[in-house]
Design a protein around this motif. Structure first.
Motif, mmCIF file in Angstrom:
data_model
loop_
_atom_site.group_PDB
_atom_site.id
_atom_site.type_symbol
_atom_site.label_atom_id
_atom_site.label_comp_id
_atom_site.label_asym_id
_atom_site.label_seq_id
_atom_site.Cartn_x
_atom_site.Cartn_y
_atom_site.Cartn_z
ATOM 1 N N MET A 38 40.804 41.631 42.951
ATOM 2 C CA MET A 38 40.675 42.434 42.305
ATOM 3 C C MET A 38 39.624 43.822 43.373
ATOM 4 O O MET A 38 39.499 44.713 44.031
ATOM 5 C CB MET A 38 40.526 42.835 41.348
ATOM 6 N N VAL A 39 37.855 42.712 43.126
ATOM 7 C CA VAL A 39 36.831 43.864 43.379
ATOM 8 C C VAL A 39 36.681 43.633 44.658
ATOM 9 O O VAL A 39 36.020 44.567 46.064
ATOM 10 C CB VAL A 39 35.738 43.508 42.912
ATOM 11 N N ASP A 40 37.482 42.233 45.294
ATOM 12 C CA ASP A 40 37.234 42.233 46.680
ATOM 13 C C ASP A 40 38.395 43.425 47.470
ATOM 14 O O ASP A 40 37.908 44.300 48.569
ATOM 15 C CB ASP A 40 37.711 40.942 47.479
ATOM 16 N N GLY A 41 38.868 43.336 46.514
ATOM 17 C CA GLY A 41 39.850 44.751 47.436
ATOM 18 C C GLY A 41 39.391 46.249 47.641
ATOM 19 O O GLY A 41 39.797 46.202 48.154
ATOM 20 N N LEU A 42 39.156 46.201 46.472
ATOM 21 C CA LEU A 42 38.776 47.629 46.035
ATOM 22 C C LEU A 42 37.536 47.801 47.025
ATOM 23 O O LEU A 42 37.605 48.904 47.333
ATOM 24 C CB LEU A 42 37.811 47.526 44.541
ATOM 25 N N ASN A 43 36.130 46.536 47.400
ATOM 26 C CA ASN A 43 35.575 46.945 47.816
ATOM 27 C C ASN A 43 35.976 46.860 49.893
ATOM 28 O O ASN A 43 35.440 47.438 50.773
ATOM 29 C CB ASN A 43 34.230 45.516 48.330
#
Length: 178
Positions: A30-35
């Motif tokens: 999810m954090v990769d997706g936000l980035n």
């Protein structure tokens, strides 16, 4: 403590510790997706009916669509070139937590402050509950006051307690309540 004690950690008391690795995988993806500035397909990580509960100024979002329309899109409109940097993450069963910062350019209106082009640090804390591979609850604290200060606006009008730390004001003391 005098009197009865309030129940503590009721939400996480019965977490299934065998789910820690699965929770970690969801949060990291999810954090990769936000980035990657994903919005339209962020439902890969969040349940359709998840709750996003932010501090004052951020609001509360019920469901994926409100999160996309009332948080992600306005946030990305206000701040471009954004990167999320979790400084610490903790995982425990279906629960995860992180704190860190986003670094971004103030390129759109934010809290009524017109774009300045300044690079800012946006500090945050997140607490997530993951069920069946999706985030169902997300408690969030984003330090909007710190962001505003970087843009030249003091949301506390000089009454922030930092004045105590700088020795500019004497901190009050509680009365003896015996």
């Amino acid at each position: 403590m005098k009197g009865s004690r309030p129940q503590q950690a009721a939400l996480s008391r019965d977490t299934d510790m065998s789910k820690t690795a699965a929770t970690r995988a969801v949060i990291e993806a999810m954090v990769d997706g936000l980035n990657d500035h994903r919005i339209d397909d962020i439902g890969d990580f969040f349940a359709d009916n998840f709750r996003w509960m932010g501090n004052q100024g951020c609001g509360t979002k019920t469901g994926l669509r409100e999160f996309q329309n009332n948080w992600q899109r306005p946030f990305q409109a206000a701040f471009s070139d954004k990167v999320c940097i979790d400084e610490a993450r903790l995982y425990m069963g279906e629960w995860a937590a992180a704190f860190g910062r986003q670094e971004a350019t103030h390129s759109g209106s934010f809290l009524g402050i017109e774009p300045t082009g300044k690079r800012v640090e946006i500090r945050y804390m997140d607490f997530w509950k993951v069920v069946d591979g999706k985030i169902v609850d997300n408690w969030v604290n984003v330090d909007f006051a710190h962001v505003a200060e970087q843009l030249g606006v003091d949301l506390f009008n000089g009454e922030g307690w930092e004045a105590f730390d700088r020795g500019e004001k004497e901190p009050p003391r509680p009365e003896n309540r015996g």
